[in-house]
Write a protein that holds these residues in place. Structure first.
Motif, PDB file in Angstrom:
ATOM      1  N   LEU A  62       0.930  -1.273   0.030  1.00 47.10           N
ATOM      2  CA  LEU A  62      -0.141   0.102   0.091  1.00 47.10           C
ATOM      3  C   LEU A  62       0.755   1.261   0.035  1.00 47.10           C
ATOM      4  CD1 LEU A  62      -2.889  -0.978   2.355  1.00 47.10           C
ATOM      5  CD2 LEU A  62      -2.887  -0.990   0.006  1.00 47.10           C
ATOM      6  N   TYR A  66       1.084   3.801  -3.011  1.00 54.09           N
ATOM      7  CA  TYR A  66       0.821   5.277  -2.875  1.00 54.09           C
ATOM      8  C   TYR A  66       2.103   6.256  -3.316  1.00 54.09           C
ATOM      9  CZ  TYR A  66      -0.162   9.828  -0.654  1.00 54.09           C
ATOM     10  OH  TYR A  66       0.017  11.018  -0.309  1.00 54.09           O
ATOM     11  N   TRP A  76      -7.480   8.973  -7.359  1.00 48.39           N
ATOM     12  CA  TRP A  76      -7.562   7.829  -6.437  1.00 48.39           C
ATOM     13  C   TRP A  76      -8.401   6.569  -6.609  1.00 48.39           C
ATOM     14  CZ3 TRP A  76      -5.357   8.362  -1.781  1.00 48.39           C
ATOM     15  CH2 TRP A  76      -4.817   9.378  -1.352  1.00 48.39           C
ATOM     16  N   ARG A  77      -9.122   6.784  -7.543  1.00 50.31           N
ATOM     17  CA  ARG A  77      -9.664   5.416  -8.127  1.00 50.31           C
ATOM     18  C   ARG A  77      -8.961   4.376  -8.596  1.00 50.31           C
ATOM     19  NH1 ARG A  77     -11.134   3.094 -12.856  1.00 50.31           N
ATOM     20  NH2 ARG A  77     -10.343   4.703 -14.186  1.00 50.31           N
ATOM     21  N   LEU A  80      -7.023   3.005  -5.386  1.00 55.74           N
ATOM     22  CA  LEU A  80      -7.975   2.152  -4.729  1.00 55.74           C
ATOM     23  C   LEU A  80      -7.927   0.843  -5.252  1.00 55.74           C
ATOM     24  CD1 LEU A  80      -9.792   1.888  -2.368  1.00 55.74           C
ATOM     25  CD2 LEU A  80     -11.798   2.640  -4.109  1.00 55.74           C
ATOM     26  N   ALA A  83      -4.995  -0.975  -4.619  1.00 54.18           N
ATOM     27  CA  ALA A  83      -4.933  -1.344  -3.374  1.00 54.18           C
ATOM     28  C   ALA A  83      -5.444  -2.690  -3.122  1.00 54.18           C
ATOM     29  CB  ALA A  83      -5.300  -0.497  -2.440  1.00 54.18           C
ATOM     30  N   LEU A  84      -6.671  -2.765  -3.730  1.00 54.41           N
ATOM     31  CA  LEU A  84      -7.590  -3.812  -3.727  1.00 54.41           C
ATOM     32  C   LEU A  84      -7.280  -5.205  -4.108  1.00 54.41           C
ATOM     33  CD1 LEU A  84     -11.211  -2.157  -3.736  1.00 54.41           C
ATOM     34  CD2 LEU A  84     -10.043  -3.090  -1.738  1.00 54.41           C
TER      35      LEU A  84
END
Length: 127
Positions: A62, A66, A76-77, A80, A83-84
């Motif tokens: 993560l 970032y 940000w999408r 995300l 990250a997922l």
């Protein structure tokens, strides 16, 4: 994109790629090997060790995602989704490939624009 940022972006990409592969491999081992050992043969030892390792290294993933996203100015999408991807078996490999292609194409486009500006600047002076 500033050409001086290129080495930092490539370093961030390398860190992210390493973490994506490590976390992805640990998750595949956890799901495909350790979980059957726990639930079929009642041996939870591997789940304990691989689960803890995956959890800690996922946090490092993560952070590296970032860092790369901040340097690349990703929305940000995208961050995300990347990250997922570390929580679904095999998906971290897909996300790593997507991120690598995105970074390399962005850097190539930036280099092409810089070369164009340099060429047009030289041509403009010669006139």
């Amino acid at each position: 994109m500033d050409p001086q940022n290129r080495p930092a972006i490539l370093a961030a990409l390398t860190r992210y790629r390493v973490m994506a592969w490590v976390v992805g491999c640990l998750l595949v081992l956890l799901v495909c090997v350790a979980m059957p050992l726990k639930y079929v043969w009642h041996n939870p030892t591997m789940v304990t060790y691989l689960g803890v390792a995956h959890g800690w290294l996922y946090m490092a993933l993560l952070i590296t995602a970032y860092d790369l996203g901040r340097r690349m100015h990703w929305p940000w999408r995208n961050l995300l989704l990347i990250a997922l991807a570390g929580t679904v078996p095999f998906l971290s490999f897909v996300a790593e490939r997507y991120a690598t292609r995105n970074v390399r194409s962005t850097l190539a486009a930036s280099d092409a624009v810089a070369a164009d500006e340099l060429t047009s600047g030289v041509t403009g002076e010669a006139r």
